[in-house]
Scaffold this motif. Structure first.
Motif, short mmCIF file in Angstrom:
data_model
loop_
_atom_site.label_atom_id
_atom_site.label_comp_id
_atom_site.label_asym_id
_atom_site.label_seq_id
_atom_site.Cartn_x
_atom_site.Cartn_y
_atom_site.Cartn_z
N THR A 44 0.94 -0.96 0.06
CA THR A 44 -0.16 0.19 -0.19
C THR A 44 0.94 0.95 -0.19
O THR A 44 1.77 1.49 0.62
CB THR A 44 -0.73 0.12 1.24
N GLN A 45 0.39 2.22 -1.02
CA GLN A 45 1.41 3.27 -0.70
C GLN A 45 1.12 4.15 -0.05
O GLN A 45 0.08 4.43 0.19
CB GLN A 45 1.20 4.16 -2.59
N ASN A 46 2.82 4.44 1.08
CA ASN A 46 2.35 5.49 2.28
C ASN A 46 3.45 6.13 1.66
O ASN A 46 4.46 5.48 3.06
CB ASN A 46 2.25 4.51 3.40
N PRO A 47 3.35 7.50 1.49
CA PRO A 47 4.67 8.07 1.52
C PRO A 47 5.23 8.79 2.62
O PRO A 47 6.05 8.31 2.91
CB PRO A 47 4.29 9.18 0.65
N LEU A 48 4.84 9.16 3.95
CA LEU A 48 5.67 9.56 5.25
C LEU A 48 5.56 8.75 5.76
O LEU A 48 7.25 7.79 5.99
CB LEU A 48 4.24 9.76 5.99
N LEU A 49 5.15 7.11 5.65
CA LEU A 49 5.77 5.46 5.79
C LEU A 49 7.32 5.34 5.78
O LEU A 49 8.81 4.80 6.24
CB LEU A 49 5.25 4.37 6.24
N ALA A 50 7.27 5.17 4.34
CA ALA A 50 8.63 5.20 3.55
C ALA A 50 8.99 6.33 3.55
O ALA A 50 10.56 5.73 3.51
CB ALA A 50 8.33 5.47 1.87
N ALA A 51 9.43 7.82 4.04
CA ALA A 51 9.92 8.71 4.22
C ALA A 51 10.45 7.97 5.80
O ALA A 51 12.56 7.83 5.81
CB ALA A 51 9.55 9.50 4.35
N ALA A 101 22.03 -5.64 7.28
CA ALA A 101 20.24 -6.49 6.97
C ALA A 101 19.12 -5.71 6.94
O ALA A 101 17.69 -5.77 6.81
CB ALA A 101 20.32 -7.78 7.87
N CYS A 102 19.54 -5.04 8.20
CA CYS A 102 17.87 -4.02 8.90
C CYS A 102 18.03 -2.75 8.03
O CYS A 102 16.90 -2.81 7.85
CB CYS A 102 18.50 -3.72 10.71
N ALA A 103 19.13 -2.26 7.22
CA ALA A 103 18.40 -1.23 6.67
C ALA A 103 18.88 -1.55 4.92
O ALA A 103 17.78 -1.07 4.55
CB ALA A 103 19.85 -0.71 6.17
N GLN A 104 18.59 -2.93 4.50
CA GLN A 104 18.24 -3.70 3.48
C GLN A 104 16.80 -3.79 3.06
O GLN A 104 16.52 -3.11 2.58
CB GLN A 104 19.32 -4.73 3.13
N THR A 105 16.35 -3.97 5.04
CA THR A 105 15.16 -4.23 4.77
C THR A 105 14.28 -3.45 4.89
O THR A 105 13.13 -2.93 4.23
CB THR A 105 14.86 -5.42 5.83
N ALA A 106 14.68 -2.14 5.33
CA ALA A 106 14.22 -1.16 5.60
C ALA A 106 13.74 -0.50 4.56
O ALA A 106 12.62 0.37 4.04
CB ALA A 106 14.15 0.22 6.81
N PHE A 107 14.35 -0.36 3.76
CA PHE A 107 15.17 0.48 2.34
C PHE A 107 14.57 0.34 1.31
O PHE A 107 13.55 1.31 1.07
CB PHE A 107 16.33 0.46 1.89
N LEU A 108 13.93 -1.12 1.32
CA LEU A 108 13.30 -1.93 0.11
C LEU A 108 11.63 -1.91 0.31
O LEU A 108 10.93 -1.95 -0.11
CB LEU A 108 13.62 -3.27 0.03
N ASN A 109 11.73 -2.00 2.08
CA ASN A 109 10.00 -1.52 2.59
C ASN A 109 9.43 -0.05 1.92
O ASN A 109 8.51 -0.48 1.90
CB ASN A 109 9.81 -2.18 3.87
N GLY A 110 10.81 0.41 1.98
CA GLY A 110 10.38 2.22 2.04
C GLY A 110 9.98 2.31 0.18
O GLY A 110 9.31 3.03 -0.11
N VAL A 111 11.25 1.76 -0.53
CA VAL A 111 11.29 1.83 -2.15
C VAL A 111 9.64 1.19 -2.37
O VAL A 111 8.98 2.25 -3.18
CB VAL A 111 11.89 1.12 -2.56
N ALA A 112 9.06 0.07 -1.86
CA ALA A 112 7.83 -0.55 -2.46
C ALA A 112 6.22 0.78 -1.86
O ALA A 112 5.88 0.25 -2.46
CB ALA A 112 7.81 -1.80 -1.25
#
Length: 304
Positions: free
Chosen positions: A6-13, A230-241
Motif C-alpha cells: 500500500t502506498q504510504n509516502p510518510l511511512l516510506a520516508a 540487514a535491517c537497513a536493506q529491509t527498511a530501505f526496500l520496504n520504503g521503496v515499495a
C-alpha cells in the motif's frame, strides 16, 4: 515478483531515514574496527578491511537465513549469473568503502560513494543501451566536480585513501547495472538472501590470507555491522515499495548527515569547508539525477 505494498509516502520516508541511520552506523563500526580512532586499541588490533566486510556478509547472511526459516520460504530458481556478478562488485565496493573510512573522515568517504549512480548512468550507455540527455549529463558532471573537490588534489592536502572511496563508488555503480537487470524478477527476501549467501563465499575466500582472531568486542562490532546492514536493506526496500523512487531517493542522502554526526560524536571529526562544498555539489547532482529518474524508472540502489 515483488508483493504489492500500500502506498504510504510518510511511512516510506521514515523507513528510508531509518535505513540511512543504520547504514551510517555500519560505517561508524567499520571505522572503529579498521583503525585506532578510539585510542590505544580500544577494541583490539585493527582489522583488515577484508575481515570487516567478511563480518558484514557473515552476520547479514545469518540474519536473512533466520528470517527465511521463520517465514518458511524457499529459494526459487535464482539467476545465479546475475546474482554472482552483482554480489562480486557489491563486495568489492563494501571492502573499499571500509578501507577508506579507516583513513579519511566518514563524511568525505560517504559523499564520494554517492557517485555510484553517476557511474551507473555512464556505464548504462554501453552496457544497457540507455540514452542520456543533457540534464542527466549536467548532473553527473556536477557530481564529479564535487568529487574532485573532496579528493583535495593538491600536494599538501591530497588524501590517497579518498581514491579507495572513489573506487568503491565505481564498483557500486557497476553493481547497479546488474541490479537493474535483476530487479523485479525475484522476491525481495530471495534477492537479499542469495546476495549475502554468495557474498559470504566470496568474502571467506578473500579474508583467508589476512584473517586474525577477533577479540570479543570485535566480534560484537562485526555482528553489529551485519545485523544493522540487514535491517537497513529491509527498511530501505520496504520504503521503496511504498512510494515512488523519485520521492524516496533524496531521503537516502541523509546517510551523509548521520555519518558526519556519528564521526563528530565518536571521533571528534568536524566537516571542514572543503567537505561541505564537495559534498553539497555531489548531493545536488545526485538529487537532480534522482528526480530525473521518474521518467526512466531507475531502481534506487540497495544499501550495502
Amino acid at each position: 515478483m515483488f508483493e504489492p505494498r500500500t502506498q504510504n509516502p510518510l511511512l516510506a520516508a521514515v523507513l528510508i531515514l531509518t535505513a540511512t541511520a543504520f547504514i551510517a552506523g555500519t560505517t561508524l563500526l567499520a571505522k572503529a574496527l579498521g583503525s585506532d580512532a578510539l585510542g590505544i586499541n580500544a577494541l583490539g588490533t585493527p582489522l583488515h578491511p577484508l575481515q570487516i566486510s567478511h563480518g558484514r556478509f557473515l552476520f547479514a547472511c545469518l540474519t536473512f537465513l533466520v528470517i527465511l526459516a521463520v517465514r518458511r520460504r524457499r529459494l526459487h530458481a535464482p539467476d545465479l549469473r546475475l546474482h554472482g556478478a552483482r554480489t562480486l562488485f557489491g563486495w568489492l565496493g563494501v571492502s573499499l568503502m571500509f578501507a577508506s573510512v579507516a583513513h579519511i573522515p566518514m563524511a568525505d568517504a560517504t559523499a564520494i560513494t554517492f557517485l555510484n549512480p553517476v557511474f551507473a548512468m555512464i556505464l548504462a550507455i554501453p552496457l544497457l543501451g540507455e540514452k542520456v540527455g543533457p540534464i542527466r549529463w549536467s548532473a553527473a558532471i556536477a557530481a564529479l566536480i564535487g568529487a574532485a573537490i573532496l579528493l583535495r588534489p593538491t600536494p599538501a592536502s591530497f588524501q590517497p585513501a579518498a581514491l579507495l572511496a572513489l573506487a568503491a563508488a565505481v564498483s557500486m555503480g557497476i553493481e547497479l547495472i546488474f541490479m537493474k537487470k535483476l530487479s523485479g524478477r525475484e522476491p525481495i527476501l530471495q534477492i537479499l538472501t542469495v546476495n549475502n549467501l554468495i557474498g559470504i563465499c566470496i568474502a571467506t575466500l578473500a579474508v583467508w590470507p589476512v584473517w586474525i582472531a577477533p577479540t570479543a568486542l570485535q566480534w560484537v562490532a562485526l555482528a553489529g555491522i551485519g545485523v544493522l546492514m540487514a535491517c537497513a536493506q529491509t527498511a530501505f526496500l520496504n520504503g521503496v515499495a511504498r512510494a515512488d523512487a523519485s520521492f524516496v531517493a533524496p531521503f537516502s542522502y541523509a546517510t551523509l548527515v548521520f555519518a558526519a554526526v556519528y564521526d563528530a560524536l565518536m571521533f571528534g571529526a568536524r566537516p571542514d569547508a572543503v567537505t561541505l562544498l564537495g559534498a553539497g555539489i555531489i548531493l545536488g547532482g545526485a538529487l537532480v539525477l534522482a528526480l530525473r529518474e521518474r521518467r526512466v524508472h531507475q531502481v534506487p540502489p540497495i544499501p550495502k
